[in-house]
Design a protein around this motif. Structure first.
Motif, PDB file in Angstrom:
ATOM      1  N   HIS A 107     -45.693  40.771 -21.780  1.00  0.00           N
ATOM      2  CA  HIS A 107     -46.774  41.183 -20.891  1.00  0.00           C
ATOM      3  C   HIS A 107     -47.750  40.055 -20.586  1.00  0.00           C
ATOM      4  CE1 HIS A 107     -48.517  41.566 -24.881  1.00  0.00           C
ATOM      5  NE2 HIS A 107     -49.690  41.484 -24.324  1.00  0.00           N
ATOM      6  N   ILE A 108     -47.578  38.904 -21.204  1.00  0.00           N
ATOM      7  CA  ILE A 108     -48.486  37.788 -20.975  1.00  0.00           C
ATOM      8  C   ILE A 108     -48.024  37.071 -19.705  1.00  0.00           C
ATOM      9  CG2 ILE A 108     -49.381  35.626 -21.897  1.00  0.00           C
ATOM     10  CD1 ILE A 108     -48.973  36.770 -24.690  1.00  0.00           C
ATOM     11  N   GLY A 109     -48.962  36.774 -18.800  1.00  0.00           N
ATOM     12  CA  GLY A 109     -48.625  36.225 -17.489  1.00  0.00           C
ATOM     13  C   GLY A 109     -48.575  34.721 -17.417  1.00  0.00           C
ATOM     14  N   PHE A 110     -48.196  34.033 -18.477  1.00  0.00           N
ATOM     15  CA  PHE A 110     -48.149  32.575 -18.464  1.00  0.00           C
ATOM     16  C   PHE A 110     -46.709  32.065 -18.464  1.00  0.00           C
ATOM     17  CE2 PHE A 110     -52.236  33.532 -20.564  1.00  0.00           C
ATOM     18  CZ  PHE A 110     -53.074  32.974 -19.619  1.00  0.00           C
ATOM     19  N   ASN A 111     -45.805  32.791 -17.837  1.00  0.00           N
ATOM     20  CA  ASN A 111     -44.405  32.392 -17.832  1.00  0.00           C
ATOM     21  C   ASN A 111     -44.095  31.376 -16.739  1.00  0.00           C
ATOM     22  OD1 ASN A 111     -44.045  34.231 -19.868  1.00  0.00           O
ATOM     23  ND2 ASN A 111     -43.352  35.865 -18.521  1.00  0.00           N
ATOM     24  N   GLU A 112     -44.841  31.411 -15.634  1.00  0.00           N
ATOM     25  CA  GLU A 112     -44.583  30.488 -14.528  1.00  0.00           C
ATOM     26  C   GLU A 112     -45.187  29.119 -14.827  1.00  0.00           C
ATOM     27  OE1 GLU A 112     -46.625  33.342 -13.705  1.00  0.00           O
ATOM     28  OE2 GLU A 112     -44.839  34.588 -13.552  1.00  0.00           O
ATOM     29  N   PRO A 113     -44.596  28.060 -14.265  1.00  0.00           N
ATOM     30  CA  PRO A 113     -45.193  26.735 -14.466  1.00  0.00           C
ATOM     31  C   PRO A 113     -46.511  26.618 -13.687  1.00  0.00           C
ATOM     32  CG  PRO A 113     -43.349  26.611 -12.944  1.00  0.00           C
ATOM     33  CD  PRO A 113     -43.366  27.994 -13.485  1.00  0.00           C
ATOM     34  N   LYS A 114     -47.321  25.663 -14.091  1.00  0.00           N
ATOM     35  CA  LYS A 114     -48.616  25.475 -13.456  1.00  0.00           C
ATOM     36  C   LYS A 114     -48.410  25.022 -12.019  1.00  0.00           C
ATOM     37  CE  LYS A 114     -52.920  22.939 -13.951  1.00  0.00           C
ATOM     38  NZ  LYS A 114     -53.659  21.940 -14.702  1.00  0.00           N
ATOM     39  N   GLN A 115     -49.133  25.647 -11.093  1.00  0.00           N
ATOM     40  CA  GLN A 115     -49.007  25.295  -9.678  1.00  0.00           C
ATOM     41  C   GLN A 115     -50.099  24.314  -9.297  1.00  0.00           C
ATOM     42  OE1 GLN A 115     -49.239  28.960  -7.542  1.00  0.00           O
ATOM     43  NE2 GLN A 115     -47.211  29.651  -8.158  1.00  0.00           N
ATOM     44  N   ASP A 116     -49.761  23.394  -8.390  1.00  0.00           N
ATOM     45  CA  ASP A 116     -50.762  22.456  -7.887  1.00  0.00           C
ATOM     46  C   ASP A 116     -51.695  23.191  -6.939  1.00  0.00           C
ATOM     47  OD1 ASP A 116     -49.681  20.376  -9.296  1.00  0.00           O
ATOM     48  OD2 ASP A 116     -48.348  19.751  -7.667  1.00  0.00           O
ATOM     49  N   ARG A 117     -52.944  22.829  -6.995  1.00  0.00           N
ATOM     50  CA  ARG A 117     -53.929  23.454  -6.124  1.00  0.00           C
ATOM     51  C   ARG A 117     -54.120  22.615  -4.873  1.00  0.00           C
ATOM     52  NH1 ARG A 117     -58.314  26.767  -9.201  1.00  0.00           N
ATOM     53  NH2 ARG A 117     -57.090  27.483 -10.946  1.00  0.00           N
ATOM     54  N   THR A 118     -54.424  23.291  -3.777  1.00  0.00           N
ATOM     55  CA  THR A 118     -54.657  22.596  -2.512  1.00  0.00           C
ATOM     56  C   THR A 118     -56.131  22.219  -2.438  1.00  0.00           C
ATOM     57  OG1 THR A 118     -52.987  24.006  -1.515  1.00  0.00           O
ATOM     58  CG2 THR A 118     -54.421  22.788  -0.018  1.00  0.00           C
ATOM     59  N   PRO A 119     -56.440  20.927  -2.306  1.00  0.00           N
ATOM     60  CA  PRO A 119     -57.856  20.546  -2.227  1.00  0.00           C
ATOM     61  C   PRO A 119     -58.457  21.008  -0.891  1.00  0.00           C
ATOM     62  CG  PRO A 119     -56.454  18.629  -1.949  1.00  0.00           C
ATOM     63  CD  PRO A 119     -55.557  19.783  -2.276  1.00  0.00           C
ATOM     64  N   LEU A 120     -59.605  21.623  -0.967  1.00  0.00           N
ATOM     65  CA  LEU A 120     -60.271  22.132   0.227  1.00  0.00           C
ATOM     66  C   LEU A 120     -61.688  21.579   0.352  1.00  0.00           C
ATOM     67  CD1 LEU A 120     -59.160  25.862   0.007  1.00  0.00           C
ATOM     68  CD2 LEU A 120     -58.246  24.095   1.497  1.00  0.00           C
ATOM     69  N   ASN A 121     -61.873  20.339  -0.077  1.00  0.00           N
ATOM     70  CA  ASN A 121     -63.213  19.750  -0.041  1.00  0.00           C
ATOM     71  C   ASN A 121     -63.756  19.667   1.380  1.00  0.00           C
ATOM     72  OD1 ASN A 121     -63.059  19.458  -2.788  1.00  0.00           O
ATOM     73  ND2 ASN A 121     -62.314  17.350  -2.686  1.00  0.00           N
ATOM     74  N   HIS A 122     -62.871  19.372   2.362  1.00  0.00           N
ATOM     75  CA  HIS A 122     -63.337  19.260   3.746  1.00  0.00           C
ATOM     76  C   HIS A 122     -63.791  20.622   4.285  1.00  0.00           C
ATOM     77  CE1 HIS A 122     -59.101  20.406   3.999  1.00  0.00           C
ATOM     78  NE2 HIS A 122     -59.353  20.885   5.210  1.00  0.00           N
ATOM     79  N   VAL A 123     -63.157  21.692   3.843  1.00  0.00           N
ATOM     80  CA  VAL A 123     -63.561  23.035   4.284  1.00  0.00           C
ATOM     81  C   VAL A 123     -64.918  23.394   3.694  1.00  0.00           C
ATOM     82  CG1 VAL A 123     -62.947  25.479   4.235  1.00  0.00           C
ATOM     83  CG2 VAL A 123     -61.165  23.767   4.527  1.00  0.00           C
ATOM     84  N   VAL A 124     -65.108  23.102   2.411  1.00  0.00           N
ATOM     85  CA  VAL A 124     -66.388  23.377   1.762  1.00  0.00           C
ATOM     86  C   VAL A 124     -67.494  22.557   2.421  1.00  0.00           C
ATOM     87  CG1 VAL A 124     -67.672  23.213  -0.413  1.00  0.00           C
ATOM     88  CG2 VAL A 124     -65.304  24.011  -0.413  1.00  0.00           C
ATOM     89  N   ALA A 125     -67.227  21.300   2.745  1.00  0.00           N
ATOM     90  CA  ALA A 125     -68.223  20.445   3.388  1.00  0.00           C
ATOM     91  C   ALA A 125     -68.599  21.000   4.761  1.00  0.00           C
ATOM     92  CB  ALA A 125     -67.695  19.022   3.519  1.00  0.00           C
ATOM     93  N   ALA A 126     -67.620  21.493   5.510  1.00  0.00           N
ATOM     94  CA  ALA A 126     -67.905  22.062   6.833  1.00  0.00           C
ATOM     95  C   ALA A 126     -68.769  23.315   6.709  1.00  0.00           C
ATOM     96  CB  ALA A 126     -66.602  22.381   7.554  1.00  0.00           C
ATOM     97  N   ILE A 127     -68.484  24.138   5.731  1.00  0.00           N
ATOM     98  CA  ILE A 127     -69.279  25.353   5.532  1.00  0.00           C
ATOM     99  C   ILE A 127     -70.709  24.989   5.151  1.00  0.00           C
ATOM    100  CG2 ILE A 127     -69.579  27.373   4.035  1.00  0.00           C
ATOM    101  CD1 ILE A 127     -66.506  27.538   3.914  1.00  0.00           C
ATOM    102  N   GLN A 128     -70.870  24.019   4.259  1.00  0.00           N
ATOM    103  CA  GLN A 128     -72.206  23.585   3.851  1.00  0.00           C
ATOM    104  C   GLN A 128     -72.979  23.009   5.035  1.00  0.00           C
ATOM    105  OE1 GLN A 128     -73.742  24.083   1.003  1.00  0.00           O
ATOM    106  NE2 GLN A 128     -71.972  25.039   0.037  1.00  0.00           N
ATOM    107  N   GLN A 129     -72.290  22.235   5.879  1.00  0.00           N
ATOM    108  CA  GLN A 129     -72.951  21.642   7.033  1.00  0.00           C
ATOM    109  C   GLN A 129     -73.416  22.723   8.004  1.00  0.00           C
ATOM    110  OE1 GLN A 129     -70.510  18.964   9.218  1.00  0.00           O
ATOM    111  NE2 GLN A 129     -72.150  18.295  10.575  1.00  0.00           N
ATOM    112  N   ARG A 130     -72.590  23.728   8.260  1.00  0.00           N
ATOM    113  CA  ARG A 130     -72.981  24.827   9.151  1.00  0.00           C
ATOM    114  C   ARG A 130     -74.158  25.597   8.576  1.00  0.00           C
ATOM    115  NH1 ARG A 130     -67.169  26.810  10.274  1.00  0.00           N
ATOM    116  NH2 ARG A 130     -67.577  27.782   8.289  1.00  0.00           N
ATOM    117  N   LYS A 131     -74.129  25.785   7.252  1.00  0.00           N
ATOM    118  CA  LYS A 131     -75.197  26.539   6.606  1.00  0.00           C
ATOM    119  C   LYS A 131     -76.534  25.827   6.759  1.00  0.00           C
ATOM    120  CE  LYS A 131     -74.302  28.201   2.512  1.00  0.00           C
ATOM    121  NZ  LYS A 131     -74.162  28.306   1.043  1.00  0.00           N
TER     122      LYS A 131
END
Length: 106
Positions: free
Chosen positions: A48-72
């Motif tokens: 029942h433990i959900g750690f069977n899959e290998p670790k997935q790489d994350r997609t960097p979204l720094n440019h999206v966060v920067a755009a949201i901050q700039q609009r704000k």
């Protein structure tokens, strides 16, 4: 009729009386080591433990966060306009203090 809420004290007394009844009927309580009941064949149940899959790489979204901050931060502050005065309801009284009618006053 509303049933009164059961308190923790009532629940404890009820459980103790149930255990006492069980023991008086020649029931036995088996003592087990801490954590032993969670073991399957002497091992922890890992199905029942959900750690069977290998670790997935994350997609960097720094440019999206920067755009949201700039609009704000680029939004202009809201302009404070004078609130529209709403008409108020006023009651008119006669000479003897009895209400006559309602009148809307601006």
């Amino acid at each position: 009729m509303i049933k009164p809420k059961t308190t923790k004290r009532d629940t404890r007394k009820e459980l103790e009386s149930l255990v006492d009844q069980f023991i008086k009927k020649n029931g036995t309580i088996q003592q087990v080591d801490m954590g032993e009941s969670g073991l399957v064949d002497g091992k922890y149940n890992t199905s029942h433990i959900g750690f069977n899959e290998p670790k997935q790489d994350r997609t960097p979204l720094n440019h999206v966060v920067a755009a949201i901050q700039q609009r704000k931060h680029s939004k202009s502050p809201p302009t404070t306009s004078s609130p529209k005065k709403r008409p108020k309801k006023k009651i008119l009284y006669d000479d003897f203090g009895d209400p006559i009618r309602w009148v809307w006053e601006e």
